[in-house]
Scaffold this motif. Sequence first.
Motif, PDB file in Angstrom:
ATOM      1  N   THR A  92       0.792  -1.237   0.000  1.00  0.00           N
ATOM      2  CA  THR A  92       0.000   0.000   0.000  1.00  0.00           C
ATOM      3  C   THR A  92       0.822   1.284   0.000  1.00  0.00           C
ATOM      4  N   ASP A  93       2.112   1.203   0.327  1.00  0.00           N
ATOM      5  CA  ASP A  93       2.913   2.414   0.465  1.00  0.00           C
ATOM      6  C   ASP A  93       4.118   2.394  -0.484  1.00  0.00           C
ATOM      7  N   PRO A  94       4.037   3.104  -1.626  1.00  0.00           N
ATOM      8  CA  PRO A  94       5.129   3.094  -2.598  1.00  0.00           C
ATOM      9  C   PRO A  94       6.451   3.632  -2.030  1.00  0.00           C
ATOM     10  N   ALA A  95       6.397   4.627  -1.166  1.00  0.00           N
ATOM     11  CA  ALA A  95       7.631   5.184  -0.583  1.00  0.00           C
ATOM     12  C   ALA A  95       8.316   4.144   0.305  1.00  0.00           C
ATOM     13  N   TYR A  96       7.537   3.416   1.101  1.00  0.00           N
ATOM     14  CA  TYR A  96       8.095   2.374   1.963  1.00  0.00           C
ATOM     15  C   TYR A  96       8.706   1.265   1.111  1.00  0.00           C
ATOM     16  N   ARG A  97       7.987   0.858   0.049  1.00  0.00           N
ATOM     17  CA  ARG A  97       8.464  -0.189  -0.855  1.00  0.00           C
ATOM     18  C   ARG A  97       9.786   0.215  -1.500  1.00  0.00           C
ATOM     19  N   GLU A  98       9.882   1.457  -1.961  1.00  0.00           N
ATOM     20  CA  GLU A  98      11.109   1.954  -2.593  1.00  0.00           C
ATOM     21  C   GLU A  98      12.258   2.010  -1.584  1.00  0.00           C
ATOM     22  N   ASN A  99      11.966   2.462  -0.370  1.00  0.00           N
ATOM     23  CA  ASN A  99      12.982   2.531   0.671  1.00  0.00           C
ATOM     24  C   ASN A  99      13.516   1.137   1.009  1.00  0.00           C
ATOM     25  N   GLN A 100      12.618   0.151   1.094  1.00  0.00           N
ATOM     26  CA  GLN A 100      13.044  -1.223   1.373  1.00  0.00           C
ATOM     27  C   GLN A 100      13.907  -1.775   0.239  1.00  0.00           C
ATOM     28  N   ALA A 101      13.532  -1.476  -0.998  1.00  0.00           N
ATOM     29  CA  ALA A 101      14.314  -1.940  -2.152  1.00  0.00           C
ATOM     30  C   ALA A 101      15.705  -1.298  -2.141  1.00  0.00           C
ATOM     31  N   ASP A 102      15.789  -0.009  -1.815  1.00  0.00           N
ATOM     32  CA  ASP A 102      17.090   0.673  -1.731  1.00  0.00           C
ATOM     33  C   ASP A 102      17.947   0.074  -0.624  1.00  0.00           C
ATOM     34  N   ALA A 103      17.349  -0.190   0.523  1.00  0.00           N
ATOM     35  CA  ALA A 103      18.093  -0.782   1.645  1.00  0.00           C
ATOM     36  C   ALA A 103      18.604  -2.169   1.271  1.00  0.00           C
ATOM     37  N   ARG A 104      17.775  -2.966   0.609  1.00  0.00           N
ATOM     38  CA  ARG A 104      18.177  -4.303   0.171  1.00  0.00           C
ATOM     39  C   ARG A 104      19.327  -4.215  -0.839  1.00  0.00           C
ATOM     40  N   ARG A 105      19.228  -3.269  -1.780  1.00  0.00           N
ATOM     41  CA  ARG A 105      20.268  -3.074  -2.789  1.00  0.00           C
ATOM     42  C   ARG A 105      21.593  -2.678  -2.140  1.00  0.00           C
ATOM     43  N   ARG A 106      21.528  -1.735  -1.191  1.00  0.00           N
ATOM     44  CA  ARG A 106      22.754  -1.305  -0.500  1.00  0.00           C
ATOM     45  C   ARG A 106      23.387  -2.460   0.261  1.00  0.00           C
ATOM     46  N   TRP A 107      22.556  -3.278   0.923  1.00  0.00           N
ATOM     47  CA  TRP A 107      23.077  -4.415   1.673  1.00  0.00           C
ATOM     48  C   TRP A 107      23.749  -5.403   0.725  1.00  0.00           C
ATOM     49  N   GLN A 108      23.115  -5.670  -0.423  1.00  0.00           N
ATOM     50  CA  GLN A 108      23.681  -6.615  -1.386  1.00  0.00           C
ATOM     51  C   GLN A 108      25.005  -6.111  -1.946  1.00  0.00           C
ATOM     52  N   GLU A 109      25.094  -4.803  -2.189  1.00  0.00           N
ATOM     53  CA  GLU A 109      26.359  -4.245  -2.678  1.00  0.00           C
ATOM     54  C   GLU A 109      27.455  -4.372  -1.621  1.00  0.00           C
ATOM     55  N   LYS A 110      27.111  -4.140  -0.369  1.00  0.00           N
ATOM     56  CA  LYS A 110      28.068  -4.196   0.727  1.00  0.00           C
ATOM     57  C   LYS A 110      28.484  -5.638   1.048  1.00  0.00           C
ATOM     58  N   HIS A 111      27.580  -6.599   0.816  1.00  0.00           N
ATOM     59  CA  HIS A 111      27.842  -8.001   1.133  1.00  0.00           C
ATOM     60  C   HIS A 111      27.729  -8.856  -0.131  1.00  0.00           C
ATOM     61  N   SER A 112      28.407  -8.474  -1.190  1.00  0.00           N
ATOM     62  CA  SER A 112      28.274  -9.153  -2.482  1.00  0.00           C
ATOM     63  C   SER A 112      28.715 -10.613  -2.447  1.00  0.00           C
TER      64      SER A 112
END
Length: 164
Positions: A55-75
């Motif tokens: 229901t919340d596009p901003a929350y969804r985008e924030n979660q996707a960004d956090a997941r992306r940053r984590w994956q980059e940091k822990h490749s």
Amino acid sequence: MFFFLSWRRKGAPMERSCACCGKLFTTRNASHLYCYDATCQRTRKSRWQKRKLTTDPAYRENQADARRRWQEKHSDYWRTYRKHHPRYEAHNREQQRQRNSRRRGGILPTAVAVPVIAKMDASVPVKSGTYRLIAMDSPLIANMDVVVELCLLSTSYGVSTKKM
């Protein structure tokens, strides 16, 4: 006119049935739907996150960004995990073989012991030229559902002089 009046004082303890396990629990907050058991609280949080993501596009985008940053940091996370957990790796390979078999209609490959999985970003050096794309039926699984064979017709740009 008849009005039903609730005589419960605000903040007074009340019994309620947990939305997860169904057990009765006591709370002072009328908005509490889950008991205080750790499993029920995890369920509450999981349901809240699922609802929030839909229901919340901003929350969804924030979660996707956090997941992306984590994956980059822990490749190398999954590489290291598989290295330290060989049973997980073997189990995962067996599950992939079964999924591949179901996609092929239950036919196990005979020529190839372990089917090759093609990724979208896999790259193979290809020389410039004119190619013919030939669709293939093979045990290979491609993410885009297309497997082709490249046949070099000519190394120069332009129309090939070979007959097809």
